[in-house]
Design a protein around this motif. Structure first.
Motif, PDB file in Angstrom:
ATOM      1  N   VAL A 182       3.716   9.722  -5.045  1.00  0.00           N
ATOM      2  CA  VAL A 182       4.709  10.557  -4.280  1.00  0.00           C
ATOM      3  C   VAL A 182       3.930  11.274  -3.109  1.00  0.00           C
ATOM      4  CG1 VAL A 182       6.142  12.677  -4.378  1.00  0.00           C
ATOM      5  CG2 VAL A 182       6.301  10.912  -6.257  1.00  0.00           C
ATOM      6  N   TRP A 183       2.689  11.809  -3.328  1.00  0.00           N
ATOM      7  CA  TRP A 183       2.166  12.249  -2.176  1.00  0.00           C
ATOM      8  C   TRP A 183       1.615  11.202  -1.238  1.00  0.00           C
ATOM      9  CZ3 TRP A 183       1.383  16.292   0.362  1.00  0.00           C
ATOM     10  CH2 TRP A 183       0.269  16.621   1.097  1.00  0.00           C
ATOM     11  N   VAL A 184       1.533  10.088  -1.602  1.00  0.00           N
ATOM     12  CA  VAL A 184       1.064   8.997  -0.788  1.00  0.00           C
ATOM     13  C   VAL A 184       2.267   8.697   0.170  1.00  0.00           C
ATOM     14  CG1 VAL A 184       0.296   6.677  -0.297  1.00  0.00           C
ATOM     15  CG2 VAL A 184      -0.765   8.140  -1.848  1.00  0.00           C
ATOM     16  N   ILE A 185       3.422   8.369  -0.569  1.00  0.00           N
ATOM     17  CA  ILE A 185       4.711   8.251   0.297  1.00  0.00           C
ATOM     18  C   ILE A 185       5.044   9.435   1.310  1.00  0.00           C
ATOM     19  CG2 ILE A 185       7.161   7.778  -0.020  1.00  0.00           C
ATOM     20  CD1 ILE A 185       6.489   6.353  -2.518  1.00  0.00           C
ATOM     21  N   PHE A 186       5.014  10.490   0.686  1.00  0.00           N
ATOM     22  CA  PHE A 186       5.289  11.751   1.772  1.00  0.00           C
ATOM     23  C   PHE A 186       4.042  11.746   2.871  1.00  0.00           C
ATOM     24  CE2 PHE A 186       4.344  16.262   3.052  1.00  0.00           C
ATOM     25  CZ  PHE A 186       5.206  16.353   3.475  1.00  0.00           C
ATOM     26  N   LEU A 237      -3.598   7.777   9.950  1.00  0.00           N
ATOM     27  CA  LEU A 237      -4.381   8.784   9.556  1.00  0.00           C
ATOM     28  C   LEU A 237      -3.826   9.489   8.230  1.00  0.00           C
ATOM     29  CD1 LEU A 237      -4.651  10.476  12.945  1.00  0.00           C
ATOM     30  CD2 LEU A 237      -6.551   9.664  11.691  1.00  0.00           C
ATOM     31  N   ALA A 238      -2.837   9.148   7.640  1.00  0.00           N
ATOM     32  CA  ALA A 238      -1.867   9.764   6.610  1.00  0.00           C
ATOM     33  C   ALA A 238      -2.957   9.744   5.276  1.00  0.00           C
ATOM     34  CB  ALA A 238      -0.690   9.019   6.297  1.00  0.00           C
ATOM     35  N   VAL A 239      -3.311   8.594   4.907  1.00  0.00           N
ATOM     36  CA  VAL A 239      -4.185   8.532   3.694  1.00  0.00           C
ATOM     37  C   VAL A 239      -5.484   9.397   3.812  1.00  0.00           C
ATOM     38  CG1 VAL A 239      -5.193   7.098   2.153  1.00  0.00           C
ATOM     39  CG2 VAL A 239      -3.173   6.373   3.094  1.00  0.00           C
ATOM     40  N   PRO A 240      -6.274   9.120   4.718  1.00  0.00           N
ATOM     41  CA  PRO A 240      -7.408  10.230   5.033  1.00  0.00           C
ATOM     42  C   PRO A 240      -7.009  11.680   4.835  1.00  0.00           C
ATOM     43  CG  PRO A 240      -7.436   8.362   6.553  1.00  0.00           C
ATOM     44  CD  PRO A 240      -6.086   8.341   5.846  1.00  0.00           C
ATOM     45  N   VAL A 241      -5.890  12.091   5.614  1.00  0.00           N
ATOM     46  CA  VAL A 241      -5.365  13.623   5.490  1.00  0.00           C
ATOM     47  C   VAL A 241      -4.915  13.873   4.243  1.00  0.00           C
ATOM     48  CG1 VAL A 241      -4.020  14.937   6.498  1.00  0.00           C
ATOM     49  CG2 VAL A 241      -5.027  13.551   8.004  1.00  0.00           C
ATOM     50  N   ALA A 242      -4.086  12.813   3.547  1.00  0.00           N
ATOM     51  CA  ALA A 242      -3.742  13.240   2.023  1.00  0.00           C
ATOM     52  C   ALA A 242      -4.953  13.330   1.188  1.00  0.00           C
ATOM     53  CB  ALA A 242      -2.818  12.218   1.719  1.00  0.00           C
ATOM     54  N   ALA A 243      -6.104  12.477   1.204  1.00  0.00           N
ATOM     55  CA  ALA A 243      -6.968  12.711   0.464  1.00  0.00           C
ATOM     56  C   ALA A 243      -7.891  13.878   0.562  1.00  0.00           C
ATOM     57  CB  ALA A 243      -7.902  11.338   0.369  1.00  0.00           C
ATOM     58  N   ALA A 246       5.593  11.168   6.766  1.00  0.00           N
ATOM     59  CA  ALA A 246       5.377  12.342   7.496  1.00  0.00           C
ATOM     60  C   ALA A 246       4.327  12.048   8.625  1.00  0.00           C
ATOM     61  CB  ALA A 246       4.742  13.381   6.661  1.00  0.00           C
ATOM     62  N   GLY A 247       3.546  11.270   8.307  1.00  0.00           N
ATOM     63  CA  GLY A 247       2.507  10.952   9.512  1.00  0.00           C
ATOM     64  C   GLY A 247       3.247   9.983  10.428  1.00  0.00           C
ATOM     65  N   GLY A 248       4.102   8.852   9.980  1.00  0.00           N
ATOM     66  CA  GLY A 248       4.781   8.107  10.806  1.00  0.00           C
ATOM     67  C   GLY A 248       5.903   9.117  11.684  1.00  0.00           C
ATOM     68  N   ALA A 249       6.578   9.814  11.146  1.00  0.00           N
ATOM     69  CA  ALA A 249       7.499  10.620  11.841  1.00  0.00           C
ATOM     70  C   ALA A 249       6.735  11.267  12.851  1.00  0.00           C
ATOM     71  CB  ALA A 249       8.230  11.452  10.879  1.00  0.00           C
ATOM     72  N   ALA A 250       5.710  12.042  12.675  1.00  0.00           N
ATOM     73  CA  ALA A 250       5.084  12.944  13.468  1.00  0.00           C
ATOM     74  C   ALA A 250       4.427  12.015  14.681  1.00  0.00           C
ATOM     75  CB  ALA A 250       4.018  13.872  12.995  1.00  0.00           C
ATOM     76  N   PHE A 261       0.930  -1.336  -0.006  1.00  0.00           N
ATOM     77  CA  PHE A 261       0.084  -0.016   0.259  1.00  0.00           C
ATOM     78  C   PHE A 261       0.683   1.171  -0.028  1.00  0.00           C
ATOM     79  CE2 PHE A 261       0.742  -0.498   4.266  1.00  0.00           C
ATOM     80  CZ  PHE A 261       0.930   0.668   5.106  1.00  0.00           C
ATOM     81  N   ILE A 262       2.198   1.072   0.404  1.00  0.00           N
ATOM     82  CA  ILE A 262       3.165   2.031   0.157  1.00  0.00           C
ATOM     83  C   ILE A 262       3.665   2.031  -1.114  1.00  0.00           C
ATOM     84  CG2 ILE A 262       5.179   3.421   1.218  1.00  0.00           C
ATOM     85  CD1 ILE A 262       4.471   2.094   3.821  1.00  0.00           C
ATOM     86  N   PRO A 263       3.532   2.908  -1.912  1.00  0.00           N
ATOM     87  CA  PRO A 263       4.151   2.555  -3.231  1.00  0.00           C
ATOM     88  C   PRO A 263       5.655   2.336  -3.395  1.00  0.00           C
ATOM     89  CG  PRO A 263       2.501   4.359  -3.506  1.00  0.00           C
ATOM     90  CD  PRO A 263       2.837   4.040  -2.077  1.00  0.00           C
TER      91      PRO A 263
END
Length: 384
Positions: free
Chosen positions: A334-338, A354-360, A342-346, A275-277
């Motif tokens: 690239v947006w999904v990877i970032f 939460l990363a993908v819902p926030v990215a969408a 970023a979500g994992g680091a924070a 799911f992570i490209p």
């Protein structure tokens, strides 16, 4: 509805803000731009502070909300079939638990047996990998010449190869042990299904309540953007789940058929991380090639592993993703990877969830504001 900023009688107290005359003839102050911005800023601050303060306990609740979001379409179908929503929610959550339990019971003995085999064969892998490295250096020395590659370099490479393999094995065991320690078993196994049941049961009421809190002036805009986020997010979740499952089965079967120790575990992990490209395939390929170097003292086993992942990449790029995802999901890789990193680091694993819902959501809002900008005087005004 007519807006008359100064439509008041002289004997009435003057209202500093603009007012709106409703159909009933009542005067209501109109919100200013500063008040709207203050409301958005306040909501953002509350969410940020709450996420910062309660990040350590939010994981089971976020997981429960994700489960409820995935199961809501099935629950709606059961409700249309005259099944009470509470009973439908209970049956779906119990069914999900039974499927997860069956999956764990079927895979746990196989995974543990492969891990036991791998641990027992680590010394043999070290010796075989050292011999393979020494043999490769000797062949290279024969073709290139002893002046470039001498015996000391050969001994150094063979000894360091074994040391590197031992280090990777110990590091992998620590990572696996630490990864399992990150999960609070009680909260994930007990709290998450209970919370998921209540969220799924009350999902229409929650959505209706949130919709009722939206400022009436922006209800149509907010509803349109929410529907767009739901369309992209639901398509991404369904498509990625199917893609990860297909790739996990393919990699696990392929690596097991060529006889790679721990091939089942590595294949399932590579599929789950897809799911992570590109991360799942690269991680699985590097791990499998390293295990193949240690297990097979020839290039045939390594080439077999490379062939499995090469075929998997071809299927992923030209068959699986175009058919299961296509162009419906407007989430660039690239947006999904970032977003995931970023979500994992924070916020750790919570941030990853939460990363993908926030990215969408961010992507939908960015496209909305871009459309408004392209139709605004700021963009359309001709040069002076």
């Amino acid at each position: 509805m007519n807006i008359e900023p100064h439509a008041i009688e002289p004997h009435q107290e003057r209202i500093s803000a603009p007012v709106v005359i409703t159909n009933a003839g009542q005067l209501h102050p109109q919100a200013t731009r500063g008040q709207r911005l203050a409301l958005l800023f306040g909501i953002g601050v509350v969410l940020a502070v709450g996420l910062h303060l309660f990040a350590s306990i939010l994981l089971p609740f976020v997981a429960a909300a994700g489960i409820a979001y995935v199961l809501d379409p099935f629950c709606c179908q059961m409700v249309r079939a005259r099944v009470p929503r509470g009973l439908a929610s209970l049956l779906l959550v119990i069914g999900m638990l039974l499927v997860a339990l069956l999956f764990v019971l079927l895979l746990y003995p196989l995974v543990m047996s492969q891990i036991g085999i791998l641990v027992g064969r680590v010394p043999d892998y070290v010796r075989g990998f050292s011999a393979f490295a020494a043999k490769s250096i000797a062949q290279l020395q024969h073709h290139v010449g002893p002046d470039i590659i001498d015996a000391k370099l050969s001994d150094l490479v063979s000894s360091q190869a074994g040391a590197m393999l031992s280090f990777l094995g110990s590091a992998a065991s620590h990572i696996v042990g630490g990864g399992f320690a990150l999960f609070n078993v009680f909260s994930l196994v007990v709290v998450t299904p209970v919370v998921a049941f209540y969220i799924l049961r009350d999902w229409p009421a929650v959505v209706a309540r949130l919709d009722g809190w939206v400022p009436r002036r922006y209800q149509d805009v907010v509803r349109a953007q929410a529907r767009e986020v739901d369309r992209i997010l639901s398509a991404w979740v369904r498509g990625q789940a199917m893609c990860c499952m297909v790739l996990a089965i393919f990699y696990a079967l392929g690596l097991s058929l060529i006889g790679l120790d721990l091939g089942l575990v590595v294949g399932l992990a590579a599929g789950a991380l897809s799911f992570i490209p590109y991360v799942g395939s690269i991680t699985g390929a590097v791990t499998s090639v390293g295990l193949a170097f240690a297990q097979f003292p020839t290039w045939n086993g390594v080439l077999s592993v490379v062939a499995v992942f090469a075929v998997g990449q071809i299927l992923e790029g030209y068959v699986i993703y175009p058919r299961l995802l296509g162009d419906r999901v407007e989430l660039p890789a690239v947006w999904v990877i970032f977003a995931l990193f970023a979500g994992g680091a924070a916020f750790g694993f919570l941030g990853i969830m939460l990363a993908v819902p926030v990215a969408a959501t961010a992507g939908v809002l960015a496209r909305f504001w871009l459309r408004r900008y392209l139709h605004s005087p700021l963009y359309l005004d001709p040069p002076s």
